[in-house]
Structure formats: structure tokens, C-alpha cells
Design an enzyme around this catalytic site. Structure first.
Site, PDB file in Angstrom:
ATOM      1  N   ARG A  21       0.819  -1.218   0.000  1.00 43.49           N
ATOM      2  CA  ARG A  21       0.000   0.000   0.000  1.00 43.49           C
ATOM      3  C   ARG A  21       0.850   1.264   0.000  1.00 43.49           C
ATOM      4  O   ARG A  21       0.444   2.276  -0.573  1.00 43.49           O
ATOM      5  CB  ARG A  21      -0.911   0.014   1.221  1.00 43.49           C
ATOM      6  N   HIS A  75      -4.909   6.291   8.489  1.00 41.97           N
ATOM      7  CA  HIS A  75      -5.199   5.549   9.719  1.00 41.97           C
ATOM      8  C   HIS A  75      -4.337   4.300   9.698  1.00 41.97           C
ATOM      9  O   HIS A  75      -3.776   3.928   8.654  1.00 41.97           O
ATOM     10  CB  HIS A  75      -6.680   5.198   9.795  1.00 41.97           C
ATOM     11  N   LYS A 126     -18.519 -15.730   2.644  1.00 41.16           N
ATOM     12  CA  LYS A 126     -19.927 -15.450   2.925  1.00 41.16           C
ATOM     13  C   LYS A 126     -20.731 -14.874   1.764  1.00 41.16           C
ATOM     14  O   LYS A 126     -20.300 -13.937   1.106  1.00 41.16           O
ATOM     15  CB  LYS A 126     -19.997 -14.457   4.077  1.00 41.16           C
ATOM     16  N   LYS A 157     -21.591 -10.513  -0.095  1.00 42.21           N
ATOM     17  CA  LYS A 157     -21.507 -10.306  -1.546  1.00 42.21           C
ATOM     18  C   LYS A 157     -22.874 -10.172  -2.206  1.00 42.21           C
ATOM     19  O   LYS A 157     -22.980 -10.227  -3.427  1.00 42.21           O
ATOM     20  CB  LYS A 157     -20.740 -11.481  -2.196  1.00 42.21           C
ATOM     21  N   GLY A 171      -8.707  -7.913   0.059  1.00 44.42           N
ATOM     22  CA  GLY A 171      -7.451  -8.251   0.725  1.00 44.42           C
ATOM     23  C   GLY A 171      -7.011  -9.683   0.496  1.00 44.42           C
ATOM     24  O   GLY A 171      -5.851  -9.952   0.175  1.00 44.42           O
ATOM     25  N   GLY A 206     -13.620  -3.685   0.204  1.00 42.06           N
ATOM     26  CA  GLY A 206     -15.010  -3.235   0.345  1.00 42.06           C
ATOM     27  C   GLY A 206     -15.314  -2.074  -0.573  1.00 42.06           C
ATOM     28  O   GLY A 206     -16.363  -2.032  -1.221  1.00 42.06           O
ATOM     29  N   TRP A 266      -2.116  19.995 -36.046  1.00 41.14           N
ATOM     30  CA  TRP A 266      -0.878  20.150 -36.819  1.00 41.14           C
ATOM     31  C   TRP A 266      -0.684  19.054 -37.866  1.00 41.14           C
ATOM     32  O   TRP A 266       0.193  19.146 -38.705  1.00 41.14           O
ATOM     33  CB  TRP A 266       0.341  20.135 -35.881  1.00 41.14           C
ATOM     34  N   GLY A 307      -6.674  23.049 -39.387  1.00 42.96           N
ATOM     35  CA  GLY A 307      -5.469  22.387 -39.869  1.00 42.96           C
ATOM     36  C   GLY A 307      -4.478  23.395 -40.416  1.00 42.96           C
ATOM     37  O   GLY A 307      -3.689  23.992 -39.686  1.00 42.96           O
TER      38      GLY A 307
HETATM   39  P1  PGA Z   1      -7.894  22.362 -42.613  1.00 43.75           P
HETATM   40  O1  PGA Z   1      -7.941  21.009 -41.722  1.00 43.75           O
HETATM   41  O2  PGA Z   1      -8.199  23.506 -41.674  1.00 43.75           O
HETATM   42  O3  PGA Z   1      -6.514  22.394 -43.156  1.00 43.75           O
HETATM   43  O4  PGA Z   1      -8.930  22.222 -43.649  1.00 43.75           O
HETATM   44  C1  PGA Z   1      -8.955  20.823 -40.807  1.00 43.75           C
HETATM   45  C2  PGA Z   1      -8.786  19.448 -40.165  1.00 43.75           C
HETATM   46  O5  PGA Z   1      -8.349  18.533 -40.835  1.00 43.75           O
HETATM   47  O6  PGA Z   1      -9.054  19.272 -38.995  1.00 43.75           O
END
Ligand code: PGA
Length: 651
Positions: free
Chosen positions: A36, A59, A196, A200, A346, A369, A404, A630
Site C-alpha cells: 500500500r 489511519h 460469505k 456479496k 485483501g 469493500g 498540426w 489544420g
Molecule cells: P484544414 O484542416 O483547416 O486544413 O482544412 C482541418 C482538419 O483537418 O481538422
């Protein structure tokens, strides 16, 4: 997990009271089992690494509301210091000036307070004692899942007085147990053992609803056999529960699987002569102490097919080698299975550890529990008291997200974040997210920590670990500080063959892991031209809930992005009216799937050729809650302009 986590708090320089479960066995002044303590280390390290000043409280044993030298935390302090490798300052009190002074003076390690049960106010959840506990601290972190089913001062009282959050272990416990409770992958097999039936009943009732099969071992099976009118010899039977047992059997039908053979002996001792008997011919005078090999085989056939396993309670008297084979057989089968397997209690934990199989299960709960009650669906006071995640995405705050795609190396990502942050620093009315490639996600997460910018991944795989070459899991993303993930981007659907089924699994896993999924939907140009836009989009939205109950989650836990495929990266953008029309319809469908308040909370973004020139009119649409960008997000300056453009509309 929807609860606020220690990761959501700014802990630097803060005095943090951490409730841990250090209720460990002590013999001759030494800790004999430190499992623990080990499980609490990640949270402690997390706090220390971020410059917090933590003090731990737990505790230990059952002192009667007053100091008891048998139950002091001194031995724990010694073991904790060895494991943690930093100095531990153990105090002989849990409250008062001494605590304040220690926190002020002691900066190079961690403070350990004395046993909370040395105070009569602890188990009574006394408000005055809670005040005393809270007063030296700025924050409270609860990492003691094992006592979350108790409403005590250190689990509930203080949590109401200080800004509170779940520790990393608590978070992990809730995450795994939620997967059992809320969206188990099927077949789901529950294995229950122990002495028991009475302990349960609750869990058996809920497993009859939740699980596909309920395998019963341990002495509790004899109450069922007796209820069936079979001979049970001297075996443990709960006479008062025969009616309940009958009732359960009639309700359960085929789902309830009882042993077919048993190991019986005169005494519960090593070397006692034992014999293998069928359940129909149990010899009077003997008692049943383990399940037999045929039963193990039968149980294995269920276990090997399962996708989810929940196990609580051993199959026999595993402490005596002669009666440990049933538990061992079942444990090996669980270890070999590919299922998500969660064990608790346990005795079971001790049995699995004795066999050295604890690492073979997906997760071992520190709560016996507590884990039963939680999986049963009962509210645990120590969990209920923790505030829900209050990140702004719980309401429908606009969200501007940069995707990205496959661009940027680490150095470029760092430069980007450095440029972006000051440019959007006063954009408090909306959320900003960056979806980075895996290779630079860690850097982005690190640099945006303690900022309003959320770091996210562009994809992940829904399994947690294993032979999935090239893939990255939800726990891995969380590990590096990611808070969100794009799911089912059209490029993944088109180029990498991602199906609705995969999107659904990823969506459910992201939600259960506490990662915010941005689920992408959208029709292709040909589908639009054939008048099949809504057929396509509604199908994708519905499919995303295949493993997720829209009524069972908060709308804030999921984001959709409507991205017409023909608009992505093409410069061709949906008209603001068409974007509103599609997104409004998606919200209507979400209402059908999860109710009005759910639909009102889900953020739905538009995506596809967003740029500075069109962000204003798109954002002005009533159901559009932001953009997934994008191309125009690749430069920090232009993305900052988009964020600020979106902001101007909200204002
Ligand atoms: P875009 O891409 O803005 O280049 O059109 C958007 C996306 O694919 O989420």
C-alpha cells in the site's frame, strides 16, 4: 474519471494534505507488507517534483480514538523513507501548531502525520476535528481509495474545507473500476469467492445485471448448495441467507455458474486427509475447502473467452497449500487471458501475490469493500465529496483547436508554443487546444502545463498495452500530460482505413480514461452531391456511441467536430448556414441519444479550411462552438489570430 485530479491543481509552493491508505500490517515494529505504501508513491513523487509541500495522513489498525503505541505510524515512516529516498519527518500529532511549524521549516522532504484514528473526531467525521486538520493546509488530495467508502474526517470532512482533488492512485482506481461498471467489453465475467454470501449480496445482484457470467467459488457456494437441497457436510453455510440464495439462483438462470466438484477434508489444516467429490455426493462429516479441477476447467472456459474480468475473493482456503489449487488454477487462467482483468479484496490480493501473478492482471484495486461498493454502483462518500473536473469544457465554452497533422519537429513545436502563449494570454473566454504529433506532444504538454492551453494527440489505440506495434494508448498519453485526443479524423478514416467500429472503441476508451475526445464526422463530396450528407453524418455520430452510453456521461466529456471531407485542406469552406444546419442537426441527434442537458453541454466544432477571413461568420452560428483548424494553425501567429477572431465574436 470526471473528478478533479491532482493534475488539475497548481500545487507549486502549496501545503498539501494527502490522505493515503497506509493501513499496513506491522509486526515487531516493522512493516511486513509495504504494497500500500508503494501504491501511494506516484502521487507523493508528483507533488514533490512540482515543488509542493505535502504532508501525509492515514489511519493504521484500530486504535480507539486515542493514542495507542501499537498503532503509531513510526514504522511506516521508516519504510516510506527507504522507498521514497527522501527524508520523512514523522510528527507525533496530526493537528495543531506543530504541523504548521513543520511545514514551514521542513522543505527537503515530506511530513508524515500521526495515525488519524488517535483522534475521536476521525471516525465521527467531526467538523471541529476536520477544521483542525485542514487549517495548516492550502489543498487536499485524496489517494486513499481503500477507505473511500467511509465518511471520516480525513476522507470527507477536510475535503469539504479545502480545494480537493483525487490523487493519481485514486484516479487510476476510478478509471479501471469505471471501465468495469460503465462500459465493460463483452463477454464480461465476474468471479466471486470468499466465505460469505452475505458480504456479496449487493455485488452479486449488480453483476447479474452487468456481467454475462458469474462464477462462484469459495465457501459461499455451500449456501447455494444447501439452498438447492444438497448435502453440504460440515461446510460453512449461512442458514439465514438460504432464501436469498434461492432467489438469486432463480433470477440468474444460466448466468450463475457454481462448482461441479470440490476438495473436502475433515480439518482446515495442511496434511489433513482430503478427497475430491462431486457436488451431488458431498460426504457428511467433511467440509468443502476448495473448488476441484473439473470446476477449474469449467471456469477457465469462461475466462478464456472473456474480454472483461472482475474478481473478488479466493476460490478456497488458499493459505493452506492443499486447498490453494483452485485459486491458483483460476489465477493462472486470468493471468493468461487477454481480457481487462481487475481484482480486489485483501484475501484475493494476498493470494495473487503469493503466486507472483499480481503483474499479470490489468489492475489490482487497493480497496476491498470500497471496490465492491463502487462497482455495485453505490456512491462512496470519499469519492462523492471530491469536486468534478471543473475545466472549462464542462460548460459549452468555445474551443479553438489546432491540428498540426504530420508537421513539426520538437524544436519547431517549442518555438510555436513560445510564440503562441503570449499572443492568446488574455483569451479567457475560450479554450485552446493543440493536437500535436506524438513525437512533440510531450514537449507541448510540458510547455502548456499550468497554462489554459490543452495538449492533445491526433490519434491513439483503444487497448492499454500489448502487441500493437506502432500504437500509443490512452494511459501513455495521460502519462505525458495529454488531456485530449482527436478520434476518427477523416484522414485516418480515408487513408488508414479507420472504421466506425474503431472510432466507437476509441471514443469510449478516451472518455473512460478522462481524455477529451474530439470525434470527427463529415460527409464526402460525392455523398453531399447525392443528397446523402445527413445519412452519412448521423450514422457516424450514432456509431460513436456504440460503446458509450450518452445518457451516462456528461456532455462536457466529449467534443464532436463536423468536418465535411470536401472542405478539409481544399480551401473550399462550408457556408456558415450549411455549417449551422449540420451542427444543429447533430445537436438534435445528441439530444435523442443522451437527453437535452447532455446535448446542450456537448461542444460541436466546425472544421475544414477555416481561416482568418471566415472564422467570424462561422463562429457567429448559434450551434457552432469553435473550430478544428489544420492548415491555418501551422503558424503560431495565424492561429493566434484565429483564436482572437473567434473571441471577438463571443464578446
Ligand atoms: P484544414 O484542416 O483547416 O486544413 O482544412 C482541418 C482538419 O483537418 O481538422
Amino acid at each position: 474519471m470526471n473528478k478533479r485530479s491532482v493534475r488539475d491543481l497548481d500545487v507549486r509552493g502549496k501545503r498539501v494534505l494527502v490522505r493515503v491508505d497506509f493501513n499496513v500490517p506491522i509486526r515487531d515494529g516493522r512493516v511486513v507488507d509495504d504494497a500500500r505504501i508503494e501504491r501511494a508513491l506516484p502521487t507523493i513523487r508528483y507533488l514533490l517534483e512540482r515543488g509542493a509541500r505535502p504532508a501525509l495522513i492515514s489511519h493504521l489498525g484500530r486504535p480507539k480514538g486515542e493514542p495507542d503505541p501499537e498503532c503509531t505510524m513510526d514504522p511506516v515512516a521508516i519504510r516510506l523513507e527507504e522507498l521514497l529516498g527522501v527524508p520523512v519527518l514523522k510528527l507525533d500529532t496530526a493537528v495543531g501548531r506543530e504541523v504548521e511549524e513543520a511545514l514551514a521549516a521542513f522543505s527537503e522532504g515530506i511530513v508524515l502525520l500521526e495515525n488519524s484514528r488517535f483522534y475521536p473526531g476521525e471516525m465521527k467525521n467531526d467538523p471541529e476535528f476536520s477544521e483542525q486538520l485542514a487549517s495548516p493546509f492550502d489543498l487536499y488530495v485524496d489517494d486513499a481509495f481503500g477507505v473511500a467508502h467511509r465518511a471520516h474526517a480525513t476522507t470527507v470532512g477536510v475535503a469539504k474545507l479545502l480545494p480537493a482533488a483525487a490523487g493519481l492512485l485514486m484516479e487510476e482506481e476510478l478509471d479501471y473500476l469505471d471501465r468495469i461498471r460503465l462500459h465493460p467489453e463483452r463477454p464480461f465475467v465476474a468471479i466471486l469467492g470468499g466465505a460469505k454470501v452475505s458480504d456479496k449480496l449487493g455485488i452479486m445482484q449488480s453483476m447479474l445485471e452487468l456481467a454475462d457470467a458469474l462464477l462462484i467459488g469459495g465457501a459461499m457456494c455451500f449456501t447455494f448448495f444447501k439452498a438447492k437441497g444438497l448435502e453440504t457436510g460440515n461446510s460453512l453455510v449461512e442458514e439465514d441467507y438460504l432464501e436469498e440464495a434461492k432467489h438469486l439462483m432463480s433470477e440468474a438462470g444460466e448466468k450463475l455458474v457454481l462448482p461441479v466438484d470440490l476438495v473436502a477434508a475433515e480439518m482446515m489444516e495442511e496434511g489433513a486427509p482430503s478427497k475430491l467429490v462431486g457436488v451431488e455426493e458431498f460426504p457428511p462429516g467433511l467440509m468443502g475447502l476448495d473448488i476441484g479441477p473439473e470446476t477449474v476447467e469449467e471456469f477457465k472456459s469462461y475466462i478464456s473467452r472473456a474480454k472483461t474480468i472482475f474478481w473478488n475473493g479466493p476460490m478456497g482456503v488458499f493459505e493452506v497449500d492443499a486447498f490453494a489449487k483452485g485459486t491458483e488454477g483460476v489465477a493462472r487462467a486470468v493471468a493468461e487471458s487477454e481480457a481487462l482483468s481487475v481484482g480486489g479484496g485483501g484475501d484475493l490480493v494476498a493470494a495473487v501475490r503469493k503466486l507472483g501473478l499480481e503483474d499479470e492482471m490489468s489492475f489490482i484495486s487497493t480497496g476491498g469493500g470500497a471496490s465492491l461498493e463502487y462497482v455495485e454502483g453505490r456512491e462512496l462518500p470519499g469519492v462523492a465529496v471530491l469536486p468534478d473536473k471543473e475545466r472549462s469544457w464542462m460548460a459549452r465554452r468555445p474551443l479553438m483547436a489546432a491540428n498540426w497533422k504530420m508537421n513539426k519537429v520538437v524544436r519547431e513545436a517549442e518555438v510555436y508554443v513560445t510564440h503562441l502563449l503570449p499572443r492568446i494570454s488574455d483569451a479567457e473566454e475560450l479554450d485552446v487546444a493543440i493536437f500535436a504529433p506524438f513525437t512533440c506532444l510531450h514537449a507541448v504538454a510540458r510547455m502548456t502545463q499550468d497554462t489554459p492551453v490543452l495538449a492533445g494527440a491526433q490519434d491513439f489505440y483503444y487497448e492499454d498495452s500489448g502487441a500493437y506495434t506502432g500504437e500509443v494508448s490512452a494511459p501513455m498519453l495521460k502519462d505525458i500530460g495529454a488531456g485530449a485526443v482527436i478520434v476518427g479524423h477523416s484522414e485516418r478514416r480515408e487513408i488508414f482505413g479507420e472504421t466506425d467500429e474503431m472510432v466507437a472503441r476509441k471514443t469510449a476508451r478516451a472518455v473512460s480514461a478522462g481524455l477529451l475526445p474530439v470525434v470527427c464526422v463529415g460527409e464526402k463530396g460525392a455523398e453531399r452531391d447525392a443528397g446523402r450528407m445527413w445519412e452519412r453524418v448521423s450514422g457516424q455520430v450514432r456509431a460513436a456511441f456504440e460503446y458509450l452510453d450518452a445518457g451516462g456521461i456528461r456532455g462536457g466529456a466529449i467534443v464532436f467536430a463536423y468536418e465535411p471531407v470536401w472542405a478539409i485542406g481544399t480551401g473550399e469552406v462550408a457556408s456558415p448556414e450549411d455549417a449551422q444546419d449540420a451542427i444543429g442537426k447533430i445537436r438534435g441527434l445528441l439530444e435523442e441519444l443522451g437527453g437535452g442537458s447532455f446535448a446542450e453541454e456537448v461542444r460541436i466544432l466546425y472544421g475544414g479550411s477555416i481561416k482568418v477571413g471566415n472564422i467570424g461568420e462561422i463562429m457567429a452560428q448559434k450551434d457552432v462552438d469553435g473550430g478544428l483548424v489544420g492548415g491555418a494553425s501551422l503558424e503560431a501567429g495565424s492561429f493566434a489570430e484565429l483564436v482572437n477572431g473567434a473571441r471577438a465574436v463571443i464578446e
